[in-house]
Design an enzyme around this catalytic site. Structure first.
Site, PDB file in Angstrom:
ATOM      1  N   HIS A 295       0.822  -1.216   0.000  1.00 46.17           N
ATOM      2  CA  HIS A 295       0.000   0.000   0.000  1.00 46.17           C
ATOM      3  C   HIS A 295       0.853   1.263   0.000  1.00 46.17           C
ATOM      4  O   HIS A 295       0.437   2.293  -0.534  1.00 46.17           O
ATOM      5  CB  HIS A 295      -0.980  -0.040   1.181  1.00 46.17           C
ATOM      6  CG  HIS A 295      -1.980  -1.152   1.046  1.00 46.17           C
ATOM      7  ND1 HIS A 295      -2.550  -1.806   2.108  1.00 46.17           N
ATOM      8  CD2 HIS A 295      -2.504  -1.756  -0.074  1.00 46.17           C
ATOM      9  CE1 HIS A 295      -3.382  -2.749   1.673  1.00 46.17           C
ATOM     10  NE2 HIS A 295      -3.365  -2.729   0.348  1.00 46.17           N
TER      11      HIS A 295
ATOM     12  N   HIS B 294      -7.820  -7.647  -8.146  1.00 42.42           N
ATOM     13  CA  HIS B 294      -8.173  -8.485  -6.986  1.00 42.42           C
ATOM     14  C   HIS B 294      -8.348  -7.528  -5.806  1.00 42.42           C
ATOM     15  O   HIS B 294      -7.411  -7.287  -5.045  1.00 42.42           O
ATOM     16  CB  HIS B 294      -7.070  -9.498  -6.692  1.00 42.42           C
ATOM     17  CG  HIS B 294      -6.861 -10.491  -7.789  1.00 42.42           C
ATOM     18  ND1 HIS B 294      -6.276 -10.169  -8.992  1.00 42.42           N
ATOM     19  CD2 HIS B 294      -7.181 -11.808  -7.865  1.00 42.42           C
ATOM     20  CE1 HIS B 294      -6.238 -11.249  -9.752  1.00 42.42           C
ATOM     21  NE2 HIS B 294      -6.785 -12.262  -9.100  1.00 42.42           N
TER      22      HIS B 294
ATOM     23  N   SER C 229      -6.637  -1.923  -0.751  1.00 42.63           N
ATOM     24  CA  SER C 229      -6.146  -1.159  -1.904  1.00 42.63           C
ATOM     25  C   SER C 229      -7.249  -0.353  -2.612  1.00 42.63           C
ATOM     26  O   SER C 229      -7.000   0.790  -3.026  1.00 42.63           O
ATOM     27  CB  SER C 229      -5.438  -2.082  -2.891  1.00 42.63           C
ATOM     28  OG  SER C 229      -6.259  -3.172  -3.269  1.00 42.63           O
TER      29      SER C 229
ATOM     30  N   GLU D 298     -13.638  -8.049  -7.841  1.00 44.89           N
ATOM     31  CA  GLU D 298     -13.586  -8.918  -6.665  1.00 44.89           C
ATOM     32  C   GLU D 298     -14.568 -10.059  -6.867  1.00 44.89           C
ATOM     33  O   GLU D 298     -15.758  -9.846  -7.044  1.00 44.89           O
ATOM     34  CB  GLU D 298     -13.910  -8.129  -5.388  1.00 44.89           C
ATOM     35  CG  GLU D 298     -14.048  -8.974  -4.135  1.00 44.89           C
ATOM     36  CD  GLU D 298     -12.883  -9.946  -3.877  1.00 44.89           C
ATOM     37  OE1 GLU D 298     -11.723  -9.504  -3.914  1.00 44.89           O
ATOM     38  OE2 GLU D 298     -13.149 -11.134  -3.663  1.00 44.89           O
TER      39      GLU D 298
ATOM     40  N   ASP E 226     -14.029 -12.258 -12.564  1.00 44.76           N
ATOM     41  CA  ASP E 226     -12.618 -12.635 -12.575  1.00 44.76           C
ATOM     42  C   ASP E 226     -11.787 -11.441 -13.075  1.00 44.76           C
ATOM     43  O   ASP E 226     -11.957 -10.986 -14.207  1.00 44.76           O
ATOM     44  CB  ASP E 226     -12.446 -13.843 -13.514  1.00 44.76           C
ATOM     45  CG  ASP E 226     -11.007 -14.334 -13.576  1.00 44.76           C
ATOM     46  OD1 ASP E 226     -10.084 -13.558 -13.271  1.00 44.76           O
ATOM     47  OD2 ASP E 226     -10.818 -15.505 -13.936  1.00 44.76           O
ATOM     48  N   GLY E 227     -10.896 -10.966 -12.228  1.00 44.81           N
ATOM     49  CA  GLY E 227     -10.111  -9.778 -12.582  1.00 44.81           C
ATOM     50  C   GLY E 227      -9.140 -10.029 -13.722  1.00 44.81           C
ATOM     51  O   GLY E 227      -8.841  -9.122 -14.501  1.00 44.81           O
TER      52      GLY E 227
ATOM     53  N   ASP F 192      -3.109  -8.350  -7.483  1.00 47.81           N
ATOM     54  CA  ASP F 192      -2.833  -8.798  -6.113  1.00 47.81           C
ATOM     55  C   ASP F 192      -3.624 -10.073  -5.800  1.00 47.81           C
ATOM     56  O   ASP F 192      -4.488 -10.086  -4.924  1.00 47.81           O
ATOM     57  CB  ASP F 192      -3.228  -7.644  -5.160  1.00 47.81           C
ATOM     58  CG  ASP F 192      -2.937  -7.952  -3.714  1.00 47.81           C
ATOM     59  OD1 ASP F 192      -2.148  -8.873  -3.443  1.00 47.81           O
ATOM     60  OD2 ASP F 192      -3.505  -7.265  -2.849  1.00 47.81           O
TER      61      ASP F 192
HETATM   62  N1  SAM Z   1      -5.837  -5.956  -3.133  1.00 51.60           N
HETATM   63  C1  SAM Z   1      -6.430  -6.096  -1.808  1.00 51.60           C
HETATM   64  C2  SAM Z   1      -5.776  -5.130  -0.862  1.00 51.60           C
HETATM   65  O1  SAM Z   1      -4.583  -4.858  -1.014  1.00 51.60           O
HETATM   66  O2  SAM Z   1      -6.460  -4.635   0.025  1.00 51.60           O
HETATM   67  C3  SAM Z   1      -6.305  -7.505  -1.295  1.00 51.60           C
HETATM   68  C4  SAM Z   1      -6.735  -8.561  -2.242  1.00 51.60           C
HETATM   69  S1  SAM Z   1      -6.605 -10.189  -1.645  1.00 51.60           S
HETATM   70  C5  SAM Z   1      -4.899 -10.482  -1.581  1.00 51.60           C
HETATM   71  C6  SAM Z   1      -7.106 -11.106  -3.044  1.00 51.60           C
HETATM   72  C7  SAM Z   1      -8.585 -11.000  -3.358  1.00 51.60           C
HETATM   73  O3  SAM Z   1      -8.805 -11.537  -4.653  1.00 51.60           O
HETATM   74  C8  SAM Z   1      -9.484 -11.803  -2.440  1.00 51.60           C
HETATM   75  O4  SAM Z   1     -10.446 -10.942  -1.891  1.00 51.60           O
HETATM   76  C9  SAM Z   1     -10.145 -12.857  -3.337  1.00 51.60           C
HETATM   77  O5  SAM Z   1     -11.501 -13.107  -3.005  1.00 51.60           O
HETATM   78  C10 SAM Z   1     -10.056 -12.192  -4.683  1.00 51.60           C
HETATM   79  N2  SAM Z   1      -9.994 -13.083  -5.846  1.00 51.60           N
HETATM   80  C11 SAM Z   1      -9.473 -14.330  -5.955  1.00 51.60           C
HETATM   81  N3  SAM Z   1      -9.466 -14.724  -7.235  1.00 51.60           N
HETATM   82  C12 SAM Z   1      -9.975 -13.703  -7.966  1.00 51.60           C
HETATM   83  C13 SAM Z   1     -10.185 -13.480  -9.355  1.00 51.60           C
HETATM   84  N4  SAM Z   1      -9.852 -14.421 -10.257  1.00 51.60           N
HETATM   85  N5  SAM Z   1     -10.699 -12.311  -9.751  1.00 51.60           N
HETATM   86  C14 SAM Z   1     -11.033 -11.351  -8.850  1.00 51.60           C
HETATM   87  N6  SAM Z   1     -10.855 -11.493  -7.517  1.00 51.60           N
HETATM   88  C15 SAM Z   1     -10.327 -12.648  -7.086  1.00 51.60           C
END
Ligand code: SAM
Length: 279
Positions: A19, A42, A99, A117, A142-143, A163
């Site tokens: 961050h 993500h 984030s 998300e 899906d991101g 992420d």
């Molecule tokens: N970026 C966030 C932060 O820094 O505050 C933290 C994200 S966390 C490490 C990863 C997130 O990705 C989780 O909430 C999970 O549910 C989500 N996730 C997992 N696979 C994903 C995908 N294919 N597309 C989007 N989100 C996904």
């Protein structure tokens, strides 16, 4: 299968570096009046109560923000710490921003955000903590797949934060594919890829793929709190930044040694600040 919940990890030492780098990149992009696009592939839940059962289970925030809040005056952390303080006006540390909340709290009227998300309950929480409307879109998709449809982004200047949880080993390959895609469709974007060091060989393989990818101007910043180990969980984590602001490496280089000293466990802090591929 979505078992990962960032609520267990919010504010840990990995989030601090991630961050802090995110805030410095956005601040740099905002030196120009021209708009920029923020894409978070993500995004997580956006805002985390550190008093929740999830956060209290392992108290991971005490490996990171819990050791810095109200006690740390490192100049390189000030922009980041100001945001954490703004979320905790009561003076004690109760909330931590993810984030997407960090990014949207910094957006100017001309900037836009796309937040992906996949976890339904985290996506729902996210919708409630970021501004709604045309400036900011939450997508429960899906991101990795959604990214392709946004590139090149409209503003032609962008920060893309990638992420993933890396719980599925396929994520190590999917991030490389995503970086290649961005390079093909929007080579000028700034990309910040987070990685955990759980098994060092996976990160070495990731670095090798990036060095061989043909993508240029790649830097790597890493903060470790314990020596590498196999099987003992995450010991270090880092950010790989493509097209970083030219000022960023010096900022991170100044920050990492004192941060490693502050957050290292029993003096075991360490760091890397390297150019993986030159401009
Ligand atoms: N970026 C966030 C932060 O820094 O505050 C933290 C994200 S966390 C490490 C990863 C997130 O990705 C989780 O909430 C999970 O549910 C989500 N996730 C997992 N696979 C994903 C995908 N294919 N597309 C989007 N989100 C996904």
């Amino acid at each position: 299968m979505l078992s990962y919940r960032h609520g267990f990890h919010a504010g840990n030492f990995a989030d601090v570096l991630k961050h802090c780098v995110q805030v410095e990149i956005i601040s740099y992009l905002q030196k120009k009046e021209a708009p920029f696009d923020y894409i978070d592939t993500h995004a997580g839940a956006g805002r985390y109560a550190l008093t929740s059962d999830m956060a209290q289970k392992n108290r991971e925030y005490m490996t990171g923000i819990g050791r810095l809040f109200k006690t740390c005056d490192l100049p390189g952390l000030q922009n980041y710490l100001r945001l954490i303080e703004a979320l905790n006006p009561q003076q004690s540390l109760q909330h931590y921003p993810g984030s997407p909340l960090i990014a949207t709290s910094m957006l100017r009227p001309q900037d836009k955000a796309w937040l992906f998300e996949l976890h339904p309950s985290d996506a729902e929480k996210l919708r409630h903590c970021v501004p709604r409307g045309r400036q900011c879109q939450v997508r429960e998709e899906d991101g990795f797949a959604g990214l392709a449809s946004l590139l090149p982004s409209r503003a032609r200047r962008a920060l893309i934060l990638i992420d993933p949880p890396y719980e599925q080993k396929a994520d190590y390959q999917r991030v490389v594919d995503a970086l290649r895609l961005i390079h093909r469709k929007m080579a000028t974007a700034t990309v910040a890829l987070w990685y955990p060091v759980v098994e060092r060989r996976r990160i070495e393989a990731l670095e090798k793929q990036l060095v061989a990818s043909g993508i240029r101007n790649i830097e790597l910043y890493e903060l470790g709190v314990r020596a590498d180990a196999c099987g003992g969980g995450m010991t270090s984590s880092g950010m790989i930044v493509i097209n970083p602001p030219w000022t960023l490496r010096a900022q991170v280089q100044a920050l990492l040694p004192p941060l490693a000293a502050e957050l290292g466990v029993n003096g075991g802090g360490h760091y890397r600040c390297e150019v993986l591929v030159a401009e």
